[in-house]
Design an enzyme around this catalytic site. Sequence first.
Site, PDB file in Angstrom:
ATOM      1  N   ASP A  99       4.210  -9.359  -5.664  1.00  0.00           N
ATOM      2  CA  ASP A  99       4.599  -8.349  -4.693  1.00  0.00           C
ATOM      3  C   ASP A  99       5.761  -8.916  -3.889  1.00  0.00           C
ATOM      4  OD1 ASP A  99       4.231  -5.978  -2.997  1.00  0.00           O
ATOM      5  OD2 ASP A  99       2.169  -6.039  -3.727  1.00  0.00           O
ATOM      6  N   ASP A 207       7.706  -3.674  -2.527  1.00  0.00           N
ATOM      7  CA  ASP A 207       7.052  -2.912  -1.478  1.00  0.00           C
ATOM      8  C   ASP A 207       8.049  -2.022  -0.724  1.00  0.00           C
ATOM      9  OD1 ASP A 207       4.446  -2.783   0.083  1.00  0.00           O
ATOM     10  OD2 ASP A 207       5.794  -3.359   1.708  1.00  0.00           O
ATOM     11  N   GLU A 262       8.001   0.604  -4.990  1.00  0.00           N
ATOM     12  CA  GLU A 262       7.200   1.621  -4.300  1.00  0.00           C
ATOM     13  C   GLU A 262       8.157   2.594  -3.607  1.00  0.00           C
ATOM     14  OE1 GLU A 262       3.520   1.933  -1.113  1.00  0.00           O
ATOM     15  OE2 GLU A 262       5.107   0.486  -0.817  1.00  0.00           O
ATOM     16  N   HIS A 335      -4.474  -0.465  -3.719  1.00  0.00           N
ATOM     17  CA  HIS A 335      -5.115  -0.959  -2.501  1.00  0.00           C
ATOM     18  C   HIS A 335      -4.894  -0.047  -1.299  1.00  0.00           C
ATOM     19  CE1 HIS A 335      -0.970  -2.043  -2.464  1.00  0.00           C
ATOM     20  NE2 HIS A 335      -1.047  -2.354  -1.179  1.00  0.00           N
ATOM     21  N   ASP A 336      -4.123   1.025  -1.450  1.00  0.00           N
ATOM     22  CA  ASP A 336      -3.805   1.903  -0.319  1.00  0.00           C
ATOM     23  C   ASP A 336      -4.544   3.231  -0.330  1.00  0.00           C
ATOM     24  OD1 ASP A 336      -1.974   0.120   0.791  1.00  0.00           O
ATOM     25  OD2 ASP A 336      -0.292   0.937  -0.359  1.00  0.00           O
TER      26      ASP A 336
HETATM   27  C1  GLC Z   1       3.066  -0.663   1.158  1.00  0.00           C
HETATM   28  C2  GLC Z   1       1.834  -1.424   0.773  1.00  0.00           C
HETATM   29  C3  GLC Z   1       0.843  -1.297   1.876  1.00  0.00           C
HETATM   30  C4  GLC Z   1       1.448  -1.917   3.107  1.00  0.00           C
HETATM   31  C5  GLC Z   1       2.788  -1.281   3.442  1.00  0.00           C
HETATM   32  C6  GLC Z   1       3.530  -2.115   4.428  1.00  0.00           C
HETATM   33  O1  GLC Z   1       2.806   0.683   1.295  1.00  0.00           O
HETATM   34  O2  GLC Z   1       1.332  -0.967  -0.447  1.00  0.00           O
HETATM   35  O3  GLC Z   1      -0.381  -1.924   1.584  1.00  0.00           O
HETATM   36  O4  GLC Z   1       0.570  -1.766   4.176  1.00  0.00           O
HETATM   37  O5  GLC Z   1       3.612  -1.185   2.313  1.00  0.00           O
HETATM   38  O6  GLC Z   1       3.953  -3.317   3.842  1.00  0.00           O
END
Ligand code: GLC
Length: 570
Positions: A99, A207, A262, A335-336
Amino acid sequence: MQHTQWYKDAVFYQIWPRSFCDGNGDGIGDLWGVLTKLDYIASLGVTGIWFSPLYPSPQADFGYDIANYYDINPEYGDLDLFRQVLDGAHKRGLRVIMDLVVNHTSDECDWFKQSRSSRDNAFADWYIWRDGKTPGAPEDGGTPPNNWDSLFEGGAWEYEPARNQWYLHIFAKKQPDLNMDNPQVRSEVERIMRFWLDIGVDGFREDVITFISKDPALPDDSPLIPAARGMKFYNHGPHVHEYLQQFRHNVLDHYDCMTVGEAPVISPEQALEYCAEGPNQELNMVFTFEHMGADCMFTDWVPRPFDLRAYKQAVGAWQTGLAAHAWNSLYLENHDHPRIISRYGSEQYRVESGKSLACSYLFLRGTPFVYQGQEIGMTNTHLESVEESADVSTFNQVRRLRELGVPESVCLDLTNRATRDHARTPMQWDAGPSAGFVGGDGGGIPWYPVNPNHVDINVAAADRDPDSLLAFYRKAIELRRKLPVVREGSYREFKRASNALYAYAREGAGQRLLVVCSFTEEIAYFSAPAGFDLAAGELCLCGYPDAPLEDNAFFLRPYECRVYLWNDES
Ligand code: GLC
Ligand code: CA
């Protein structure tokens, strides 16, 4: 360096390290634990691992707040242990992606500690600092530079007395945004990428990468926007493509690696700007949110029932929208988000709906990601009070709901619907007291309570049962990997108006695949479209032990799914 596009044949398994496996017995997942589970991961048939952040971090957002990009969190192990895990993964044919969190750092990162200490230091311009609209500390009437919201913790600005300025944090206060417009920051990002690629990792999940370039004017947003105010000024910002191309040409081009970015709030057309294949391709694929019932990351909080038609529409738009020019990512959990069986399936028909969900996405065009526990059908947990949450974004949502006067019982219901804690309960390995999560002889208590249903839902039990969801995932992943049509074929959908069935065909490479998935506990009827002779096809998968046909049609039992294959002779 020749890029081989190996990612198009890959299937990834996502590990959220804190909750995967605790090898040294202190109650916190770690790389000692991962090392003991590599055989299990390989047994799924997957070909890669995505590690959520493993770096040193104060864990305000469980590793998405990084204090040091060049090391491993001591709770998880160290660089030597990481090298062992990497080596063990590679020996089993598993690639490893890290990540990469570079929109923001932790406030405990040395860069930020220096940056905040004065207006002139080597890191003074590494973060986004501005004077207040009205000068001074908030308690003296000072006001922030604009009206943006953070996504995790109130307003997007925090005051720093040492500079008499404010810093921008799109996420929590402990996650200050980096100033990507500073060339030194971009070189540092390159250095981080090279560091891990040189150790041998195979790529990155990037991310919130679409947030890295902010409109330099940092204008006020409309006060009428209820949440995420400001997003239109930092999502897909003015220099995002320039910066990603820089990373590609300076670093990624020199390694046969892959990237998945993402990308909250993005259309297929916008995705092509990042992912279209060619010399200026910036990312190999993006993670989108539309099929998660959300156009953004934290809208699970809006109470809406699952709508299969909307889901199919979102998936279809991305399948056809990228087909000619770019590659998709495929996922149902990470995980979100809460667990997919609890959201889109049925806890009552847990195994059946888990199988149907698996088929609904594993045969699409793109690279699938399976999240830890998804393959055994883990479901949401239950919080007795909102205080049981460990998630900074949940704290924020509940604070906002309380400010709006929402009653406590509703806050709790919404938390139980939406909190990220659901995905973060410890992995359920067996029926023992800690679900087999805590190893070693430390006698540690799991850092977050295990879901009480681990006595029934766990890897050991699923491994003994040939009809388990786990066994089904293994078969489905194996099937996917051996059929060229899954990589090469076109996408065609049937029964679009149905709110009960998702049916699609993949056609190409001399094969045709028909996937039919029920999303209801009612009996549903499917008659094969013209040109698909079910009796002549090979039944590759079925969610039930038998698969009777009635003419060229069949009745689907609750949450039944079937996959048929034809090899066209030519
Ligand atoms: C992304 C991650 C999430 C995190 C956010 C801030 O959305 O997947 O878990 O809290 O970024 O880094
Ligand atoms: Ca541990």
